[in-house]
Write an enzyme that holds these catalytic residues in place. Structure first.
Site, PDB file in Angstrom:
ATOM      1  N   SER A 104      -0.078   2.584  15.064  1.00 32.99           N
ATOM      2  CA  SER A 104      -0.419   2.582  16.496  1.00 32.99           C
ATOM      3  C   SER A 104       0.513   3.451  17.330  1.00 32.99           C
ATOM      4  O   SER A 104       0.389   3.512  18.551  1.00 32.99           O
ATOM      5  CB  SER A 104      -0.382   1.151  17.033  1.00 32.99           C
ATOM      6  OG  SER A 104       0.924   0.618  16.943  1.00 32.99           O
ATOM      7  N   ASP A 161       6.960  -5.843   9.620  1.00 36.39           N
ATOM      8  CA  ASP A 161       7.844  -5.542  10.753  1.00 36.39           C
ATOM      9  C   ASP A 161       8.042  -6.763  11.648  1.00 36.39           C
ATOM     10  O   ASP A 161       8.288  -6.630  12.840  1.00 36.39           O
ATOM     11  CB  ASP A 161       7.287  -4.380  11.575  1.00 36.39           C
ATOM     12  CG  ASP A 161       5.916  -4.682  12.170  1.00 36.39           C
ATOM     13  OD1 ASP A 161       5.301  -5.676  11.756  1.00 36.39           O
ATOM     14  OD2 ASP A 161       5.467  -3.918  13.044  1.00 36.39           O
ATOM     15  N   ASP A 219       0.874  -1.176   0.000  1.00 37.95           N
ATOM     16  CA  ASP A 219       0.000   0.000   0.000  1.00 37.95           C
ATOM     17  C   ASP A 219       0.912   1.227   0.000  1.00 37.95           C
ATOM     18  O   ASP A 219       2.131   1.094   0.021  1.00 37.95           O
ATOM     19  CB  ASP A 219      -0.893  -0.033   1.244  1.00 37.95           C
ATOM     20  CG  ASP A 219      -2.170   0.779   1.081  1.00 37.95           C
ATOM     21  OD1 ASP A 219      -2.319   1.450   0.037  1.00 37.95           O
ATOM     22  OD2 ASP A 219      -3.011   0.748   1.975  1.00 37.95           O
ATOM     23  N   ASP A 235      -8.741  -6.309  13.035  1.00 33.91           N
ATOM     24  CA  ASP A 235      -8.312  -7.295  14.024  1.00 33.91           C
ATOM     25  C   ASP A 235      -9.214  -7.298  15.260  1.00 33.91           C
ATOM     26  O   ASP A 235      -9.498  -8.364  15.831  1.00 33.91           O
ATOM     27  CB  ASP A 235      -6.852  -7.084  14.425  1.00 33.91           C
ATOM     28  CG  ASP A 235      -6.531  -5.651  14.777  1.00 33.91           C
ATOM     29  OD1 ASP A 235      -7.354  -4.750  14.508  1.00 33.91           O
ATOM     30  OD2 ASP A 235      -5.440  -5.397  15.337  1.00 33.91           O
TER      31      ASP A 235
END
Length: 465
Positions: A340, A231, A163, A309
């Site tokens: 986040s 990650d 993306d 999620d």
């Protein structure tokens, strides 16, 4: 007359493409024989492009015909009411997987898999690893691990879905050449959200990306997919873990995923000598997990606009199904900076211990993870253990080395215990992290401990979230 004119334009377009192809072919015949192989690859690519152009022309023609046929019909302008009793602000409408037209490169690149690599043998499946990427150049750490530990490239094709349209990251991914397949999310438009949700735009884009990529890859005919974020580092037996658990995931309908993650997988909270130990968990862990085509077909029509999620952990999606998770994590995150903003990273995630052993899960008997076997065995072990207090455990006053149990009755008691012991203390849809049937299993001072409700436990309480 308009349909005829449209068809004439389309025919001219096809003729132009075909003429270009013939010129290209002539140049190829006159070329240096030493460059035949390279030129043949270009011709194959052009053939694919022509096919895509023809498909697009046919689709455009059909759409124009449909529009013209509907011109004289009355079109209703009435608003469609939302289902339920809430208004739009309180209950934003959930959308299905976006029907984004795939970029030509995605179609051409993915076509190399076709169905000749799909193996229906449950003991020898072909499972693509779908890596979600955006603008982290450190994606190379993740890809290096995935390639280093991969036993067979044809059994575990690595597909990176990007993306963000970040060119530096794209170049990094493409530098892996035939080791990695790149597809790119075509919809880079802004996301419309309520003013109070502007700070959550990133989560809307992530959910949109997940929906598109999962749909695109499952369309290739695969029976399951391993999902990895850009990650994550992986353990040496990462692939072996998923291969070993694949048959039971396919067989036991009370399971809906296998995860390589343990939310409480920190040094001191896990039994480092039990790298082969696996659990059932009511909590969806994510962070390196495998889902089946059947589950995707179930979730796809109602895929959420954001926070996928948390959404997947809701009772309406989970349906009392469990995931398999390990004692020692097979993934570890190194991504502190992200949507986040490093939530939980400094306090928790950076202390997760990645397993260093190689366990041959494919040679183990994992039938104990089936619900019909596991539940009785697990509950007997938990509720036959001695009850101790949090204070006794913390002060080292427990006399036995056998497993022990700490009882909690309220949300406050649970949170007090988890914070004191260094466990994750939050709930999602009333389910504590790593819990199974309300029980959280962990290691403390070299001893197995179960944080458990009473034997008359009635189920998870949504108000505890």
């Amino acid at each position: 007359m308009r349909p005829r004119k449209t068809f004439l334009i389309a025919a001219v377009l096809v003729g132009w493409i075909f003429t270009t192809y013939l010129i290209f072919l002539k140049n190829f015949k006159d070329s240096d024989p030493k460059k035949d192989h390279e030129m043949m690859q270009k011709i194959r690519f052009l053939e694919k492009t022509i096919q895509l152009e023809e498909n697009s022309r046919d689709k455009l023609y059909r759409e124009i015909i449909n529009i013209l046929q509907k011109e004289d019909k009355t079109t209703s302008t009435e608003a469609v009411p939302l289902k339920g009793n809430g208004d739009a602000e309180e209950q934003p409408p959930q959308i299905p997987v976006a029907e984004f037209p795939p970029r030509p490169e995605a179609e051409v690149i993915l076509s190399k898999f076709e169905h000749k690599f799909i193996d229906g043998d449950v003991n020898n499946p072909v499972i693509p690893v779908l890596v979600f990427a955006c603008n982290r150049l450190s994606v190379n750490k993740c890809l290096d691990d995935l390639i280093r530990y991969r036993p067979r490239a044809d059994q575990f094709p690595i597909i990176v879905s990007q993306d963000c349209d970040d060119e530096a990251t794209r170049s990094m991914i493409l530098s892996y050449k035939e080791n990695v397949t790149l597809i790119r999310q075509p919809d880079q438009s802004d996301v419309t959200v309520l003013p109070k949700e502007k700070k959550y735009k990133g989560y809307y884009k992530i959910s949109r990306h997940y929906g598109w990529a999962l749909k695109t890859v499952f369309k290739q005919g695969f029976e399951s997919i391993i999902i990895v974020e850009d990650d994550l580092s992986i353990a040496p037996d990462f692939y072996e873990y998923f291969l070993g658990t694949y048959p039971i995931l396919k067989k036991d309908r009370s399971l809906w995923c296998t995860s390589a993650w343990n939310d409480n997988g920190k040094e001191g909270l896990i039994d480092g000598a039990a790298s082969e130990l696996l659990y059932r968990s009511d909590f969806f862990p994510g962070l390196g997990w495998m889902m089946t085509k059947e589950l995707w077909n179930e979730l796809a029509p109602k895929w959420p606009r954001a926070f996928w999620d948390d959404w997947i952990r809701q009772p309406e999606q989970r349906k009392e199904r469990a995931c398999i998770r390990p004692e020692l994590p097979r993934t570890r995150t190194f991504g502190k900076v992200g949507v986040s903003n490093g939530l939980f990273f400094d306090k928790h995630l950076k202390f997760i211990k990645l397993s260093e052993d190689f366990v041959t899960f494919t040679k183990m008997n994992l039938t104990y993870l089936q619900k019909s076997v596991y539940d009785e065995m697990f509950l007997n072990t938990v509720y036959q253990s001695d009850v101790v207090t949090l204070d006794e455990l913390k002060r080292g006053l427990v006399k036995t080395k056998n497993p022990v149990r700490i009882t909690y009755l309220t949300k406050e008691q649970y949170k007090r215990a988890t914070k004191s012991l260094g466990l994750m203390d939050d709930f999602k849809s009333g389910v504590p992290r790593t819990a199974y049937l309300g029980v959280v299993s962990f290691f403390y001072n070299g001893q197995r401990v179960y944080l458990a409700p009473n034997t008359n436990w009635k189920g998870y309480d949504l108000t505890w979230s």
